[in-house]
Design a protein around this motif. Structure first.
Motif, PDB file in Angstrom:
ATOM      1  N   ASP A  68      -3.359  -2.149  -1.193  1.00 38.44           N
ATOM      2  CA  ASP A  68      -3.286  -1.394   0.054  1.00 38.44           C
ATOM      3  C   ASP A  68      -1.893  -0.795   0.284  1.00 38.44           C
ATOM      4  O   ASP A  68      -1.742   0.145   1.060  1.00 38.44           O
ATOM      5  CB  ASP A  68      -3.651  -2.273   1.252  1.00 38.44           C
ATOM      6  CG  ASP A  68      -5.104  -2.732   1.219  1.00 38.44           C
ATOM      7  OD1 ASP A  68      -5.928  -2.059   0.567  1.00 38.44           O
ATOM      8  OD2 ASP A  68      -5.397  -3.762   1.845  1.00 38.44           O
TER       9      ASP A  68
ATOM     10  N   THR B 263       1.978   7.558  -1.017  1.00 39.98           N
ATOM     11  CA  THR B 263       1.093   8.713  -1.078  1.00 39.98           C
ATOM     12  C   THR B 263       0.958   9.282   0.331  1.00 39.98           C
ATOM     13  O   THR B 263       1.267   8.616   1.317  1.00 39.98           O
ATOM     14  CB  THR B 263      -0.312   8.331  -1.597  1.00 39.98           C
ATOM     15  OG1 THR B 263      -0.877   7.351  -0.712  1.00 39.98           O
ATOM     16  CG2 THR B 263      -0.270   7.777  -3.011  1.00 39.98           C
ATOM     17  N   GLY B 264       0.515  10.494   0.425  1.00 39.54           N
ATOM     18  CA  GLY B 264       0.179  11.070   1.722  1.00 39.54           C
ATOM     19  C   GLY B 264       1.345  11.280   2.668  1.00 39.54           C
ATOM     20  O   GLY B 264       2.488  11.482   2.272  1.00 39.54           O
ATOM     21  N   ASP B 265       1.030  11.225   3.946  1.00 43.44           N
ATOM     22  CA  ASP B 265       1.949  11.573   5.015  1.00 43.44           C
ATOM     23  C   ASP B 265       3.196  10.695   5.048  1.00 43.44           C
ATOM     24  O   ASP B 265       4.306  11.186   5.262  1.00 43.44           O
ATOM     25  CB  ASP B 265       1.215  11.513   6.364  1.00 43.44           C
ATOM     26  CG  ASP B 265       2.024  12.109   7.492  1.00 43.44           C
ATOM     27  OD1 ASP B 265       2.563  13.224   7.304  1.00 43.44           O
ATOM     28  OD2 ASP B 265       2.118  11.470   8.555  1.00 43.44           O
TER      29      ASP B 265
ATOM     30  N   GLU C 190      -0.333   1.016  -1.615  1.00 44.17           N
ATOM     31  CA  GLU C 190      -0.274   2.344  -2.231  1.00 44.17           C
ATOM     32  C   GLU C 190      -0.176   3.460  -1.189  1.00 44.17           C
ATOM     33  O   GLU C 190       0.416   4.516  -1.438  1.00 44.17           O
ATOM     34  CB  GLU C 190      -1.490   2.576  -3.128  1.00 44.17           C
ATOM     35  CG  GLU C 190      -1.430   3.874  -3.882  1.00 44.17           C
ATOM     36  CD  GLU C 190      -2.576   4.023  -4.871  1.00 44.17           C
ATOM     37  OE1 GLU C 190      -2.952   5.167  -5.122  1.00 44.17           O
ATOM     38  OE2 GLU C 190      -3.074   3.006  -5.383  1.00 44.17           O
ATOM     39  N   SER C 191      -0.702   3.232  -0.016  1.00 47.17           N
ATOM     40  CA  SER C 191      -0.657   4.265   1.025  1.00 47.17           C
ATOM     41  C   SER C 191       0.782   4.621   1.414  1.00 47.17           C
ATOM     42  O   SER C 191       1.014   5.683   1.990  1.00 47.17           O
ATOM     43  CB  SER C 191      -1.435   3.812   2.261  1.00 47.17           C
ATOM     44  OG  SER C 191      -0.804   2.713   2.879  1.00 47.17           O
ATOM     45  N   PHE C 192       1.746   3.764   1.083  1.00 52.15           N
ATOM     46  CA  PHE C 192       3.138   4.038   1.438  1.00 52.15           C
ATOM     47  C   PHE C 192       3.818   4.996   0.476  1.00 52.15           C
ATOM     48  O   PHE C 192       4.889   5.507   0.777  1.00 52.15           O
ATOM     49  CB  PHE C 192       3.936   2.730   1.533  1.00 52.15           C
ATOM     50  CG  PHE C 192       3.586   1.924   2.745  1.00 52.15           C
ATOM     51  CD1 PHE C 192       4.143   2.219   3.976  1.00 52.15           C
ATOM     52  CD2 PHE C 192       2.677   0.880   2.664  1.00 52.15           C
ATOM     53  CE1 PHE C 192       3.817   1.490   5.104  1.00 52.15           C
ATOM     54  CE2 PHE C 192       2.335   0.145   3.780  1.00 52.15           C
ATOM     55  CZ  PHE C 192       2.902   0.451   5.000  1.00 52.15           C
TER      56      PHE C 192
END
Length: 79
Positions: free
Chosen positions: A48, A54-56, A50-52
């Motif tokens: 989880d 990727t993306g915004d 990984e969201s740090f």
């Protein structure tokens, strides 16, 4: 301190550590560094995180590095 993962993305060195019941996310670019601490209880699975990077969130990290670099260069010029 346990190293969870280390890698480079878009010239930014990203290191993830597990220490003292927290995940420490460290982003490094040249002489600059950004560090974030997340309680392990807030993360269900290490994947989880990984969201740090990727993306915004990662876009804001890059923008912050740009601002930091501008401030740093301006200060060095004033020495």
């Amino acid at each position: 301190m346990r190293v969870v993962k280390e890698f480079n993305q878009e010239d930014i060195r990203i290191s993830i550590f597990s220490w003292n019941n927290k995940y420490i996310l460290k982003f490094e670019l040249g002489p600059m560094e950004q560090t974030f601490k997340i309680p392990e209880t807030d993360v269900l699975d290490e994947a989880d995180l990984e969201s740090f990077w990727t993306g915004d969130f990662f876009e804001k990290v890059k923008l912050r590095f740009k601002e930091m670099g501008q401030s740093f260069r301006a200060e060095v010029e004033n020495l």
